[in-house]
Design a protein around this motif. Structure first.
Motif, short mmCIF file in Angstrom:
data_model
loop_
_atom_site.label_atom_id
_atom_site.label_comp_id
_atom_site.label_asym_id
_atom_site.label_seq_id
_atom_site.Cartn_x
_atom_site.Cartn_y
_atom_site.Cartn_z
N GLN A 1 -3.74 5.73 -6.21
CA GLN A 1 -3.07 6.26 -5.02
C GLN A 1 -4.01 6.31 -3.81
O GLN A 1 -3.65 5.93 -2.70
CB GLN A 1 -2.50 7.64 -5.31
CG GLN A 1 -1.40 7.63 -6.37
CD GLN A 1 -0.79 9.00 -6.61
OE1 GLN A 1 -0.95 9.92 -5.80
NE2 GLN A 1 -0.10 9.17 -7.72
N GLN A 2 -5.23 6.81 -4.03
CA GLN A 2 -6.19 6.89 -2.92
C GLN A 2 -6.65 5.50 -2.52
O GLN A 2 -6.73 5.17 -1.33
CB GLN A 2 -7.38 7.75 -3.34
CG GLN A 2 -8.46 7.90 -2.27
CD GLN A 2 -9.68 8.62 -2.80
OE1 GLN A 2 -9.56 9.64 -3.48
NE2 GLN A 2 -10.86 8.10 -2.52
N ASP A 3 -6.94 4.65 -3.51
CA ASP A 3 -7.40 3.29 -3.24
C ASP A 3 -6.33 2.50 -2.49
O ASP A 3 -6.64 1.62 -1.68
CB ASP A 3 -7.75 2.59 -4.56
CG ASP A 3 -8.75 1.46 -4.39
OD1 ASP A 3 -9.54 1.50 -3.41
OD2 ASP A 3 -8.75 0.54 -5.22
N ALA A 4 -5.06 2.82 -2.75
CA ALA A 4 -3.95 2.09 -2.13
C ALA A 4 -3.60 2.64 -0.75
O ALA A 4 -2.62 2.20 -0.15
CB ALA A 4 -2.72 2.13 -3.04
N GLY A 5 -4.38 3.61 -0.24
CA GLY A 5 -4.18 3.99 1.16
C GLY A 5 -3.90 5.45 1.44
O GLY A 5 -3.78 5.84 2.60
N LEU A 6 -3.80 6.29 0.40
CA LEU A 6 -3.48 7.71 0.65
C LEU A 6 -4.77 8.49 0.91
O LEU A 6 -5.37 9.06 0.00
CB LEU A 6 -2.70 8.29 -0.53
CG LEU A 6 -1.28 7.75 -0.70
CD1 LEU A 6 -0.59 8.38 -1.90
CD2 LEU A 6 -0.45 7.98 0.56
N TYR A 7 -5.19 8.50 2.16
CA TYR A 7 -6.35 9.29 2.56
C TYR A 7 -6.36 9.42 4.08
O TYR A 7 -5.77 8.60 4.79
CB TYR A 7 -7.67 8.67 2.08
CG TYR A 7 -7.96 7.29 2.66
CD1 TYR A 7 -7.52 6.13 2.03
CD2 TYR A 7 -8.68 7.16 3.84
CE1 TYR A 7 -7.78 4.88 2.57
CE2 TYR A 7 -8.95 5.91 4.38
CZ TYR A 7 -8.49 4.77 3.74
OH TYR A 7 -8.75 3.54 4.28
N GLY A 8 -7.00 10.47 4.55
CA GLY A 8 -7.12 10.67 6.00
C GLY A 8 -8.08 11.81 6.28
O GLY A 8 -8.56 12.48 5.36
N ASN A 9 -8.39 12.02 7.55
CA ASN A 9 -9.37 13.04 7.95
C ASN A 9 -8.71 14.31 8.47
O ASN A 9 -7.64 14.26 9.07
CB ASN A 9 -10.26 12.51 9.09
CG ASN A 9 -11.53 11.82 8.59
OD1 ASN A 9 -11.86 10.74 9.04
ND2 ASN A 9 -12.24 12.44 7.66
N LEU B 1 0.83 -1.20 0.00
CA LEU B 1 0.00 0.00 0.00
C LEU B 1 0.86 1.25 0.00
O LEU B 1 2.09 1.19 0.13
CB LEU B 1 -0.91 0.01 1.24
CG LEU B 1 -1.89 -1.16 1.39
CD1 LEU B 1 -2.61 -1.09 2.72
CD2 LEU B 1 -2.90 -1.18 0.24
N PHE B 2 0.20 2.40 -0.16
CA PHE B 2 0.81 3.71 0.07
C PHE B 2 0.25 4.26 1.38
O PHE B 2 -0.90 3.97 1.73
CB PHE B 2 0.48 4.69 -1.05
CG PHE B 2 1.09 4.37 -2.39
CD1 PHE B 2 2.43 4.03 -2.51
CD2 PHE B 2 0.32 4.43 -3.54
CE1 PHE B 2 2.99 3.75 -3.75
CE2 PHE B 2 0.87 4.16 -4.79
CZ PHE B 2 2.21 3.82 -4.89
N ALA B 3 1.04 5.07 2.07
CA ALA B 3 0.56 5.63 3.34
C ALA B 3 1.10 7.04 3.52
O ALA B 3 2.20 7.36 3.07
CB ALA B 3 1.02 4.76 4.51
N TYR B 4 0.32 7.89 4.16
CA TYR B 4 0.83 9.16 4.67
C TYR B 4 1.37 8.90 6.07
O TYR B 4 0.65 8.39 6.94
CB TYR B 4 -0.28 10.21 4.75
CG TYR B 4 -0.77 10.74 3.42
CD1 TYR B 4 0.05 11.49 2.59
CD2 TYR B 4 -2.08 10.51 3.01
CE1 TYR B 4 -0.42 12.00 1.38
CE2 TYR B 4 -2.56 11.02 1.81
CZ TYR B 4 -1.72 11.76 1.00
OH TYR B 4 -2.20 12.27 -0.19
N ASN B 5 2.62 9.23 6.28
CA ASN B 5 3.28 9.08 7.59
C ASN B 5 3.11 7.67 8.16
O ASN B 5 2.93 7.48 9.36
CB ASN B 5 2.78 10.14 8.58
CG ASN B 5 3.33 11.51 8.21
OD1 ASN B 5 4.08 11.65 7.24
ND2 ASN B 5 2.99 12.52 8.98
N GLY B 6 3.15 6.68 7.26
CA GLY B 6 3.27 5.29 7.68
C GLY B 6 2.00 4.60 8.10
O GLY B 6 2.06 3.45 8.55
N SER B 7 0.83 5.25 7.98
CA SER B 7 -0.40 4.58 8.43
C SER B 7 -1.48 4.68 7.37
O SER B 7 -1.53 5.62 6.58
CB SER B 7 -0.90 5.19 9.75
OG SER B 7 -1.31 6.53 9.55
N VAL B 8 -2.37 3.68 7.35
CA VAL B 8 -3.54 3.65 6.47
C VAL B 8 -4.78 3.49 7.34
O VAL B 8 -4.95 2.45 7.96
CB VAL B 8 -3.47 2.50 5.45
CG1 VAL B 8 -4.72 2.47 4.58
CG2 VAL B 8 -2.22 2.61 4.59
#
Ligand SMILES: [Cu+2]
Length: 428
Positions: free
Chosen positions: A181-189, A96-103
């Protein structure tokens, strides 16, 4: 937004690796090296330039961590780094892809009326951005390539200056290859707490629930199109539903507790139909924070990118569950173990009005009722593979036939319609 082209040393390696991987040795051998590289730069979809499908390159990537809750004060600076991670869901190892290591990525908590600066480091092998979905930011800070800024190349950094005029639950994701990119984990609140601490009713717990899905078939992750989106518009359905990056969430509560849920649908195409059997959902907020009037519903439909703020109450001890209750199936998203005696006064409070929002809407009534001064004709076209990069959010399918000619003005007194040939369908 400011882009810094100079690469920190620790970012240069993934970019160099990506370039090397994009051109297989066989293709390089067949032509002089500079020509081969240029060829694949202009025609990356050619079979010689790489496989049709891809997954994040997780060589030496860390395992995903739990999402952090990051409180940002007025004027704060915070760095978000997009990079590959590994994560196991339902026993299936995922790349996956992650922002700051988390999904999902960190939950950013800010206060209404403040400003912060986000530093973005792109350590994935594709251009990317961070788009701040729903936030009323300057369009140049909104991470939308082709409108306010170019995409940030692999190995580069950018800064986003964000302001938060409105309270509510918002979210962030790339505005490049969302299907991947979003489907692979790049999203957050992004949770914007109201400046008025009495804006929402007091509750025992506030729980953000970030909904998503991912496609796993025969015990394996299904890759994405390497060069272009291989599904129309925003991507594909997943078959495993995720809540805050896991298949389900468990909570405890006391009998009589009121709990406020902050729901965000980060799935690319899935609608969620939320239901708490036997209980009403009290809808108190939506995409832009508090609604003008609270409502009680049995089910709540949440389309891709939408948010809803709902309150629930547990009238007795026992097990309660929030489901995605669709015509096809019913999947548990969150369970609540409720214990303790019922309090003396557990009556459901009256539905509240939000005078601030009502007065805004009243001011708009005159404009809505007035005769139109202009007629704007929007002409939306989708140009084949890769449309996802510029397409808007929503569930509409790409048209299979050319759009009809612009409609004639409704009344002869109206000015000539204005046609926008390339509108980059967007969202708020
Ligand atoms: Cu968005």
């Amino acid at each position: 937004m400011t882009i810094l082209p100079n690469l920190p040393a620790r970012l240069a390696l993934p970019a160099a690796l990506a370039l090397a991987l994009a051109v297989p040795l066989a293709a390089v051998a067949a032509m002089p090296e500079p020509m081969a590289a240029m060829h694949c730069e202009h025609h990356p979809e050619l079979p010689a330039c790489g496989p049709a499908k891809t997954l994040p390159d997780t060589t030496n990537a860390p395992a995903a961590s739990a999402p952090a809750v990051v409180e940002l004060a007025d004027g704060a600076f915070y760095v978000m780094r997009a990079a590959p991670v590994t994560k196991t869901i339902n026993g299936t190892p995922l790349r996956l892809f992650a922002y700051n290591g988390s999904v999902p990525g960190p939950l950013l908590k800010v206060r209404q009326g403040t400003q912060v600066t986000i530093g973005f480091e792109n350590a994935i092998d594709q251009p990317s951005t961070i788009h701040w979905h729903g936030l009323r930011v300057d369009y140049r800070e909104d991470g939308t390539p082709g409108i306010g800024q170019p995409a940030i190349p692999p190995g580069s950094r950018a800064f986003y200056r964000l302001r938060f005029p409105d309270e509510g639950m918002y979210w962030y994701h790339p505005h490049v290859r969302e299907d991947y990119q979003q489907d692979a984990g790049l999203y957050g609140n992004v949770w914007v707490l109201p400046a008025d601490s009495a804006a929402y009713a007091p509750v025992a717990q506030e729980i953000p629930l970030l909904l998503d899905d991912i496609l796993i078939e025969n015990g394996a992750q299904v890759p994405w199109g390497r060069v272009h989106a291989d599904y129309a518009i925003m991507g594909r359905y997943g078959n495993v539903r995720l809540v805050n990056g896991e298949t389900a969430q468990q909570f405890t509560a006391k009998t009589g507790d009121r709990v406020r849920l902050y729901l965000t649908n980060a799935a690319n195409v899935r609608n969620f139909r939320l239901k708490l059997p036997g209980q009403k959902l009290r809808v108190v907020g939506s995409d832009g924070g508090r609604t003008e009037r609270e409502t009680l519903v049995d089910t709540l439909l949440l389309g891709p990118s939408e948010r809803a703020i709902v309150e629930i109450q547990f009238p007795r001890a026992g097990s309660f569950a929030l489901y995605d209750d669709t015509p096809a199936d019913r999947v548990k998203l969150a369970s609540f173990e409720v214990s303790g005696d019922a309090p003396a006064d557990a009556a459901d409070p009256a539905l509240r009005d939000n005078p601030l929002m009502s007065s805004d809407l009243e001011r708009l009534q005159a404009a809505v009722a007035a005769e139109p001064k202009f007629q704007l004709t929007m002409d939306v076209r989708f140009g084949g593979p890769g449309g996802g990069a510029h397409a808007g959010h929503g569930t509409a399918a790409a048209p299979s036939t050319p759009p009809p000619a612009p409609a004639a003005p409704a009344a002869p007194s109206l000015p000539k319609p204005i046609t926008l040939p390339d509108p980059h369908a967007g969202h708020g």
